[in-house]
Design an enzyme around this catalytic site. Structure first.
Site, PDB file in Angstrom:
ATOM      1  N   ASN A   9       0.858  -1.184   0.000  1.00 58.39           N
ATOM      2  CA  ASN A   9       0.000   0.000   0.000  1.00 58.39           C
ATOM      3  C   ASN A   9       0.894   1.233   0.000  1.00 58.39           C
ATOM      4  OD1 ASN A   9      -1.874   2.000   0.468  1.00 58.39           O
ATOM      5  ND2 ASN A   9      -2.399   1.328   2.536  1.00 58.39           N
ATOM      6  N   TRP A  10       0.854   2.004  -1.079  1.00 58.98           N
ATOM      7  CA  TRP A  10       1.745   3.158  -1.220  1.00 58.98           C
ATOM      8  C   TRP A  10       1.282   4.369  -0.416  1.00 58.98           C
ATOM      9  CZ3 TRP A  10       3.245   3.454  -7.137  1.00 58.98           C
ATOM     10  CH2 TRP A  10       3.822   2.234  -7.520  1.00 58.98           C
ATOM     11  N   LYS A  11       0.034   4.346   0.026  1.00 60.47           N
ATOM     12  CA  LYS A  11      -0.545   5.449   0.801  1.00 60.47           C
ATOM     13  C   LYS A  11      -0.366   6.781   0.042  1.00 60.47           C
ATOM     14  CE  LYS A  11       0.106   2.858   5.031  1.00 60.47           C
ATOM     15  NZ  LYS A  11       0.370   2.913   6.487  1.00 60.47           N
ATOM     16  N   HIS A  98      -8.986   0.120   6.388  1.00 57.88           N
ATOM     17  CA  HIS A  98      -7.624   0.359   6.872  1.00 57.88           C
ATOM     18  C   HIS A  98      -7.674   1.231   8.133  1.00 57.88           C
ATOM     19  CE1 HIS A  98      -3.463   1.781   6.994  1.00 57.88           C
ATOM     20  NE2 HIS A  98      -3.158   0.776   6.191  1.00 57.88           N
ATOM     21  N   GLU A 170      -4.079  -6.445  10.507  1.00 56.10           N
ATOM     22  CA  GLU A 170      -3.237  -5.248  10.507  1.00 56.10           C
ATOM     23  C   GLU A 170      -3.010  -4.799  11.958  1.00 56.10           C
ATOM     24  OE1 GLU A 170      -3.628  -0.642   8.852  1.00 56.10           O
ATOM     25  OE2 GLU A 170      -5.402  -1.836   9.295  1.00 56.10           O
ATOM     26  N   GLY A 176       4.576   1.953  11.557  1.00 57.37           N
ATOM     27  CA  GLY A 176       5.436   3.120  11.721  1.00 57.37           C
ATOM     28  C   GLY A 176       6.050   3.271  13.102  1.00 57.37           C
TER      29      GLY A 176
END
Length: 204
Positions: A9-11, A98, A170, A176
């Site tokens: 997922n490149w966000k 998400h 998730e 992060g």
């Protein structure tokens, strides 16, 4: 046999040139995979869906996902993008639920139910995300959180509809933070999810 999936997922990242370079690298490396080994899913931002789809076209392992879709099919909803629009430009999967959509955009169960419906109706595959915050795990409430997220959205769907949905665990506390979920945590969580699904829909 369970299917192996690697999804990126490149966000909110990448320029057009960076996107082209990255997807070409992914497609080149994925060409060495056998179809039965692994499905590779790329989820770029909306503006890059068409070009990544064109670059990936012909590769049997690489598929394009959208990072979200609208709960509406059409109408006066400025800025929204429907599942059928995404299907028309080469998207195969749509990421839904998400944690960042839940946290920053206030997405709840009723909205996610509509998004899953729109995705299935468009002939696409929902990738439904579920996962707990650090405080949930610390208080040993992580399984209760997962059960609520899954049952409140997915358990209204038929067995056939559910069979077309990818469920993605998730762990929000690992995003992060530099803290990674161990294989043991992942496996025990996957087992809980499978047993939860089994209790509602059967072992198949």
């Amino acid at each position: 046999m369970r299917k192996k999936i690697v999804a990126g997922n490149w966000k909110l990242n990448k320029t057009k040139e960076e996107a082209i370079d990255l997807v070409r690298q992914i497609v080149t490396k994925s060409a060495y995979l056998k179809k039965e080994e692994c499905t590779v899913i790329i989820a770029p931002p909306y503006p890059f869906i068409t070009l990544t789809s064109e670059i990936a076209e012909g590769n049997k392992n690489v598929f394009i996902a959208a990072q979200d879709c609208s709960r509406f099919e059409e109408g006066g909803y400025t800025g929204e993008v429907s599942a059928s629009m995404l299907a028309s430009v080469g998207v195969k999967y749509i990421i839904l639920g998400h944690s960042e959509r839940r946290e920053f955009f206030g997405e709840g169960s009723s909205e996610l139910i509509e998004k899953v419906k729109r995705t299935i109706d468009a002939g696409l595959i929902p990738v439904f995300c579920c996962g707990e915050q650090a405080v949930d795990r610390e208080n040993h409430k992580h399984f209760a959180v997962l059960e609520e997220q899954l049952s409140s959205v997915l358990f209204g769907f038929s067995k056939e509809e559910l069979s077309s949905i990818v469920i993605a665990y998730e762990p929000v506390w690992s995003i992060g933070t530099g803290v990674t979920a161990t294989p043991k945590i992942a496996q025990e969580t996957h087992m809980f999810i499978r047993r939860l699904i089994e209790s509602k829909y059967g072992v198949d």
